[in-house]
Motif scaffolding. Sequence first.
Motif, PDB file in Angstrom:
ATOM      1  N   UNK A  82       0.821  -1.204   0.000  1.00 15.52           N
ATOM      2  CA  UNK A  82       0.000   0.000   0.000  1.00 15.52           C
ATOM      3  C   UNK A  82       0.857   1.258   0.000  1.00 15.52           C
ATOM      4  N   UNK A  83       0.414   2.220  -0.763  1.00 13.23           N
ATOM      5  CA  UNK A  83       1.083   3.523  -0.754  1.00 13.23           C
ATOM      6  C   UNK A  83       0.562   4.290   0.453  1.00 13.23           C
ATOM      7  N   UNK A  84       1.420   5.127   0.991  1.00 17.13           N
ATOM      8  CA  UNK A  84       1.045   5.892   2.179  1.00 17.13           C
ATOM      9  C   UNK A  84       1.272   7.380   1.944  1.00 17.13           C
ATOM     10  N   UNK A  94      -4.890   3.436  -3.303  1.00 16.67           N
ATOM     11  CA  UNK A  94      -4.032   2.253  -3.235  1.00 16.67           C
ATOM     12  C   UNK A  94      -4.757   1.108  -2.527  1.00 16.67           C
ATOM     13  N   UNK A  95      -5.429   1.428  -1.404  1.00 21.42           N
ATOM     14  CA  UNK A  95      -6.176   0.411  -0.660  1.00 21.42           C
ATOM     15  C   UNK A  95      -7.314  -0.145  -1.504  1.00 21.42           C
ATOM     16  N   UNK A  96      -7.992   0.718  -2.266  1.00 23.33           N
ATOM     17  CA  UNK A  96      -9.086   0.261  -3.120  1.00 23.33           C
ATOM     18  C   UNK A  96      -8.584  -0.664  -4.219  1.00 23.33           C
ATOM     19  N   UNK A  97      -7.414  -0.365  -4.773  1.00 21.66           N
ATOM     20  CA  UNK A  97      -6.852  -1.205  -5.834  1.00 21.66           C
ATOM     21  C   UNK A  97      -6.485  -2.587  -5.298  1.00 21.66           C
ATOM     22  N   UNK A  98      -5.842  -2.623  -4.146  1.00 21.57           N
ATOM     23  CA  UNK A  98      -5.473  -3.906  -3.535  1.00 21.57           C
ATOM     24  C   UNK A  98      -6.737  -4.672  -3.161  1.00 21.57           C
ATOM     25  N   UNK A  99      -7.730  -3.955  -2.619  1.00 13.82           N
ATOM     26  CA  UNK A  99      -8.984  -4.597  -2.240  1.00 13.82           C
ATOM     27  C   UNK A  99      -9.653  -5.242  -3.449  1.00 13.82           C
ATOM     28  N   UNK A 100      -9.705  -4.534  -4.578  1.00 12.15           N
ATOM     29  CA  UNK A 100     -10.338  -5.085  -5.785  1.00 12.15           C
ATOM     30  C   UNK A 100      -9.652  -6.372  -6.221  1.00 12.15           C
ATOM     31  N   UNK A 101      -8.342  -6.393  -6.132  1.00  9.79           N
ATOM     32  CA  UNK A 101      -7.589  -7.589  -6.513  1.00  9.79           C
ATOM     33  C   UNK A 101      -7.876  -8.746  -5.549  1.00  9.79           C
ATOM     34  N   UNK A 102      -7.888  -8.445  -4.258  1.00 12.14           N
ATOM     35  CA  UNK A 102      -8.146  -9.494  -3.254  1.00 12.14           C
ATOM     36  C   UNK A 102      -9.578 -10.029  -3.360  1.00 12.14           C
ATOM     37  N   UNK A 103     -10.516  -9.141  -3.660  1.00  9.95           N
ATOM     38  CA  UNK A 103     -11.900  -9.574  -3.802  1.00  9.95           C
ATOM     39  C   UNK A 103     -12.039 -10.496  -5.008  1.00  9.95           C
ATOM     40  N   UNK A 104     -11.375 -10.162  -6.099  1.00  8.68           N
ATOM     41  CA  UNK A 104     -11.411 -11.017  -7.295  1.00  8.68           C
ATOM     42  C   UNK A 104     -10.797 -12.382  -6.991  1.00  8.68           C
ATOM     43  N   UNK A 105      -9.709 -12.409  -6.214  1.00  9.03           N
ATOM     44  CA  UNK A 105      -9.080 -13.678  -5.836  1.00  9.03           C
ATOM     45  C   UNK A 105     -10.042 -14.531  -5.008  1.00  9.03           C
ATOM     46  N   UNK A 120      -9.784 -10.300   4.070  1.00  9.32           N
ATOM     47  CA  UNK A 120     -10.037  -9.671   5.372  1.00  9.32           C
ATOM     48  C   UNK A 120      -8.992  -8.601   5.663  1.00  9.32           C
ATOM     49  N   UNK A 121      -7.741  -8.876   5.342  1.00 13.54           N
ATOM     50  CA  UNK A 121      -6.672  -7.892   5.544  1.00 13.54           C
ATOM     51  C   UNK A 121      -6.920  -6.672   4.654  1.00 13.54           C
ATOM     52  N   UNK A 124      -9.628  -4.585   6.131  1.00 11.35           N
ATOM     53  CA  UNK A 124      -9.103  -3.836   7.280  1.00 11.35           C
ATOM     54  C   UNK A 124      -8.264  -2.653   6.817  1.00 11.35           C
ATOM     55  N   UNK A 125      -7.437  -2.869   5.802  1.00  9.94           N
ATOM     56  CA  UNK A 125      -6.622  -1.781   5.270  1.00  9.94           C
ATOM     57  C   UNK A 125      -7.484  -0.668   4.683  1.00  9.94           C
ATOM     58  N   UNK A 126      -8.633  -1.044   4.115  1.00  3.75           N
ATOM     59  CA  UNK A 126      -9.535  -0.055   3.529  1.00  3.75           C
ATOM     60  C   UNK A 126     -10.395   0.619   4.598  1.00  3.75           C
ATOM     61  N   UNK A 127     -10.276   0.160   5.847  1.00  4.68           N
ATOM     62  CA  UNK A 127     -11.007   0.779   6.945  1.00  4.68           C
ATOM     63  C   UNK A 127     -12.402   0.219   7.169  1.00  4.68           C
ATOM     64  N   UNK A 128     -12.718  -0.916   6.561  1.00  8.21           N
ATOM     65  CA  UNK A 128     -14.038  -1.524   6.713  1.00  8.21           C
ATOM     66  C   UNK A 128     -13.941  -2.691   7.697  1.00  8.21           C
ATOM     67  N   UNK A 129     -13.919  -2.366   8.979  1.00 10.52           N
ATOM     68  CA  UNK A 129     -13.722  -3.369  10.020  1.00 10.52           C
ATOM     69  C   UNK A 129     -14.832  -4.420  10.076  1.00 10.52           C
TER      70      UNK A 129
END
Length: 156
Positions: A82-84, A94-105, A120-121, A124-129
Motif C-alpha cells: 500500500x502507498x502511504x 491504493x487500498x481500493x486497488x489492492x482490495x479489488x484484486x483481493x476480492x477477485x481472488x 479480510x486484511x 481492514x486496510x480499507x477501513x471496513x472493520x
Amino acid sequence: MTSRIGFFLLAAALLVVSLICVGEGVQLVATGKPLGIGIGLGAFVIPPIGVWFLWQTVRFGRASERLAKQLEAEGGLPVDELERTAGGRIDRASADAVFARRKAEAEAAPDDWRAFFRLAVAYADAGDTPRARKAMQHAIKLHSTTEPAEPARSTA
C-alpha cells in the motif's frame, strides 16, 4: 502489542463491572420488593453475556492468529504494498486497488481460506472493520472444514 494491552484492560474492566453488577443485584434482591427483585435478577444476566462476548472475541483472535501463522509458514501472507501519505496514512486509492484484486481472488476461489484471509486484511486496510471481521470469520470457517485437525498431543 497495544491491542493485547487494550484487550486485557477491557477484560479487567468487564470483571470489575460484573462484580459490581452482581453485588448490586444481590442488594436489590435483598430489598424484598418486587421491582427490586426483578431488576436485581436482571443484573445477574449481564455478567454472563459480557463473558460470552469476551470468550467469542478470544476465540476469534486465537483462530485468526493460528491462520496467520500457518499462512506465514507457507509464505502466503499478504505483502504490504500500500502507498502511504506523508503522514503515514494508507492512500485510499491504493487500498481500493489492492482490495479489488483481493476480492477477485476470493471470488475466483470461494473455498480457499487463504484468499478470504487476504481479503479480510484488505478490508481492514480499507477501513471496513465489520466486513474484515466477516471475511476473517469465513476464512476461519473454511479452514476448520477443509484442513485436517491437528493430531492430539499426548500428556504422558
